[in-house]
Design a protein around this motif. Sequence first.
Motif, PDB file in Angstrom:
ATOM      1  N   ASN A 202      44.577  50.152  51.392  1.00 16.54           N
ATOM      2  CA  ASN A 202      45.213  50.346  50.096  1.00 16.54           C
ATOM      3  C   ASN A 202      46.240  49.255  49.833  1.00 16.54           C
ATOM      4  OD1 ASN A 202      46.167  51.692  47.737  1.00 16.54           O
ATOM      5  ND2 ASN A 202      47.802  52.590  48.969  1.00 16.54           N
ATOM      6  N   GLU A 203      45.934  48.362  48.905  1.00 18.06           N
ATOM      7  CA  GLU A 203      46.873  47.334  48.437  1.00 18.06           C
ATOM      8  C   GLU A 203      47.399  46.428  49.551  1.00 18.06           C
ATOM      9  OE1 GLU A 203      49.798  49.827  46.518  1.00 18.06           O
ATOM     10  OE2 GLU A 203      48.778  49.648  44.589  1.00 18.06           O
ATOM     11  N   LEU A 204      46.647  46.239  50.587  1.00 19.78           N
ATOM     12  CA  LEU A 204      47.074  45.376  51.691  1.00 19.78           C
ATOM     13  C   LEU A 204      46.630  43.941  51.393  1.00 19.78           C
ATOM     14  CD1 LEU A 204      46.196  47.884  54.524  1.00 19.78           C
ATOM     15  CD2 LEU A 204      48.495  47.226  53.750  1.00 19.78           C
ATOM     16  N   GLU A 205      47.133  43.429  50.293  1.00 19.69           N
ATOM     17  CA  GLU A 205      46.646  42.195  49.679  1.00 19.69           C
ATOM     18  C   GLU A 205      46.728  40.967  50.582  1.00 19.69           C
ATOM     19  OE1 GLU A 205      45.119  43.137  47.197  1.00 19.69           O
ATOM     20  OE2 GLU A 205      46.234  44.882  46.572  1.00 19.69           O
ATOM     21  N   LEU A 206      47.744  40.894  51.406  1.00 20.01           N
ATOM     22  CA  LEU A 206      47.912  39.709  52.245  1.00 20.01           C
ATOM     23  C   LEU A 206      47.168  39.834  53.576  1.00 20.01           C
ATOM     24  CD1 LEU A 206      51.655  38.878  51.489  1.00 20.01           C
ATOM     25  CD2 LEU A 206      49.582  37.927  50.444  1.00 20.01           C
TER      26      LEU A 206
ATOM     27  N   TYR B 212      37.775  50.200  49.399  1.00 12.80           N
ATOM     28  CA  TYR B 212      39.104  49.635  49.641  1.00 12.80           C
ATOM     29  C   TYR B 212      39.800  49.700  48.282  1.00 12.80           C
ATOM     30  CZ  TYR B 212      42.758  46.131  50.306  1.00 12.80           C
ATOM     31  OH  TYR B 212      43.964  45.481  50.366  1.00 12.80           O
ATOM     32  N   ALA B 213      41.085  49.987  48.234  1.00 16.64           N
ATOM     33  CA  ALA B 213      41.827  50.099  46.984  1.00 16.64           C
ATOM     34  C   ALA B 213      42.645  48.830  46.758  1.00 16.64           C
ATOM     35  CB  ALA B 213      42.733  51.330  47.006  1.00 16.64           C
ATOM     36  N   ALA B 214      42.082  47.895  45.996  1.00 14.84           N
ATOM     37  CA  ALA B 214      42.753  46.622  45.714  1.00 14.84           C
ATOM     38  C   ALA B 214      43.706  46.781  44.537  1.00 14.84           C
ATOM     39  CB  ALA B 214      41.722  45.545  45.405  1.00 14.84           C
ATOM     40  N   ASN B 215      44.789  46.062  44.572  1.00 15.99           N
ATOM     41  CA  ASN B 215      45.713  46.071  43.446  1.00 15.99           C
ATOM     42  C   ASN B 215      45.023  45.490  42.206  1.00 15.99           C
ATOM     43  OD1 ASN B 215      48.395  46.808  42.654  1.00 15.99           O
ATOM     44  ND2 ASN B 215      48.844  44.639  42.411  1.00 15.99           N
TER      45      ASN B 215
ATOM     46  N   GLN C 221      43.284  49.744  42.048  1.00 16.37           N
ATOM     47  CA  GLN C 221      44.497  50.423  41.611  1.00 16.37           C
ATOM     48  C   GLN C 221      44.762  49.961  40.172  1.00 16.37           C
ATOM     49  OE1 GLN C 221      44.690  52.534  44.100  1.00 16.37           O
ATOM     50  NE2 GLN C 221      46.687  52.101  44.976  1.00 16.37           N
ATOM     51  N   ALA C 222      44.455  50.793  39.213  1.00 14.71           N
ATOM     52  CA  ALA C 222      44.370  50.376  37.808  1.00 14.71           C
ATOM     53  C   ALA C 222      45.697  50.515  37.066  1.00 14.71           C
ATOM     54  CB  ALA C 222      43.260  51.158  37.109  1.00 14.71           C
ATOM     55  N   TYR C 223      46.639  49.685  37.427  1.00 16.04           N
ATOM     56  CA  TYR C 223      47.915  49.636  36.722  1.00 16.04           C
ATOM     57  C   TYR C 223      47.957  48.415  35.806  1.00 16.04           C
ATOM     58  CZ  TYR C 223      49.392  53.342  39.824  1.00 16.04           C
ATOM     59  OH  TYR C 223      49.495  54.538  40.493  1.00 16.04           O
ATOM     60  N   PHE C 224      46.859  48.160  35.129  1.00 16.33           N
ATOM     61  CA  PHE C 224      46.748  47.003  34.244  1.00 16.33           C
ATOM     62  C   PHE C 224      47.790  47.101  33.133  1.00 16.33           C
ATOM     63  CE2 PHE C 224      42.527  47.757  36.028  1.00 16.33           C
ATOM     64  CZ  PHE C 224      42.232  46.513  36.538  1.00 16.33           C
TER      65      PHE C 224
ATOM     66  N   VAL D  37      32.593  50.681  40.093  1.00 16.44           N
ATOM     67  CA  VAL D  37      34.039  50.529  40.228  1.00 16.44           C
ATOM     68  C   VAL D  37      34.672  51.914  40.136  1.00 16.44           C
ATOM     69  CG1 VAL D  37      36.130  49.603  39.155  1.00 16.44           C
ATOM     70  CG2 VAL D  37      34.050  48.204  39.258  1.00 16.44           C
ATOM     71  N   LEU D  38      35.582  52.187  41.051  1.00 14.54           N
ATOM     72  CA  LEU D  38      36.351  53.415  41.049  1.00 14.54           C
ATOM     73  C   LEU D  38      37.812  53.050  40.871  1.00 14.54           C
ATOM     74  CD1 LEU D  38      36.752  56.495  41.697  1.00 14.54           C
ATOM     75  CD2 LEU D  38      36.971  55.792  44.105  1.00 14.54           C
ATOM     76  N   PHE D  39      38.457  53.644  39.861  1.00  8.70           N
ATOM     77  CA  PHE D  39      39.908  53.476  39.744  1.00  8.70           C
ATOM     78  C   PHE D  39      40.532  54.433  40.750  1.00  8.70           C
ATOM     79  CE2 PHE D  39      39.834  52.007  35.028  1.00  8.70           C
ATOM     80  CZ  PHE D  39      39.462  50.752  35.421  1.00  8.70           C
ATOM     81  N   THR D  40      41.041  53.885  41.845  1.00 10.06           N
ATOM     82  CA  THR D  40      41.602  54.681  42.923  1.00 10.06           C
ATOM     83  C   THR D  40      42.969  55.244  42.566  1.00 10.06           C
ATOM     84  OG1 THR D  40      42.256  52.571  43.911  1.00 10.06           O
ATOM     85  CG2 THR D  40      40.290  53.640  44.797  1.00 10.06           C
ATOM     86  N   GLU D  41      43.649  54.586  41.644  1.00  2.00           N
ATOM     87  CA  GLU D  41      44.867  55.110  40.993  1.00  2.00           C
ATOM     88  C   GLU D  41      44.848  54.541  39.594  1.00  2.00           C
ATOM     89  OE1 GLU D  41      48.552  54.245  43.014  1.00  2.00           O
ATOM     90  OE2 GLU D  41      47.834  55.087  44.906  1.00  2.00           O
TER      91      GLU D  41
END
Length: 168
Positions: free
Chosen positions: A72-76, A101-104, A123-126, A162-166
């Motif tokens: 989850n959001e482990l971008e680096l 995997y939940a990408a930002n 993670q859909a905080y667009f 695509v799944l919006f995980t949040e």
Amino acid sequence: EWLTRPIAEAHARGMKIVIHPHIAYWGSPFSWRGEIEFSSDEDWSRFFTTYRAWILRLVEICGEADAFVVGNELELTVHFEKEWRSLIAAVRSRFAGPLTYAANWDRYQRVPFWDALDVIGVQAYFPVARNDAPVTDAELLRQWREVLEPLRALARQGNREVLFTEIG
């Protein structure tokens, strides 16, 4: 029980449940999980070893869930493709449901291992509207169309949904 009871409760009500683990970064030098990064190979190795053990334990406990988010959001961390693919394979060998995997919202195109997963998780905080200004329905629709087109292209390219995980 605090992990298995919600699964049983959801199933008893005819619902499905996704296990979406979050690394808590409070008390660490990181302002959010997307900043987790280490400077030495030893620290990276320790991270992936302990993360893998934690995720596999959760899979063992939550095996009755309907889907599982491996990260989850482990971008680096996503450039450690070999480690992620190994973890995904290990989870897949222990869990029958779909994996993601939940990408930002601004980093989902950088994940190199979507092909190893069943679903593209975002993670859909667009930023489709600003809090300080009113927005029309037409403007929101226009903004969402701009957001969705690259997501649709990635889904077509990878033959994945695509799944919006949040969402927020």
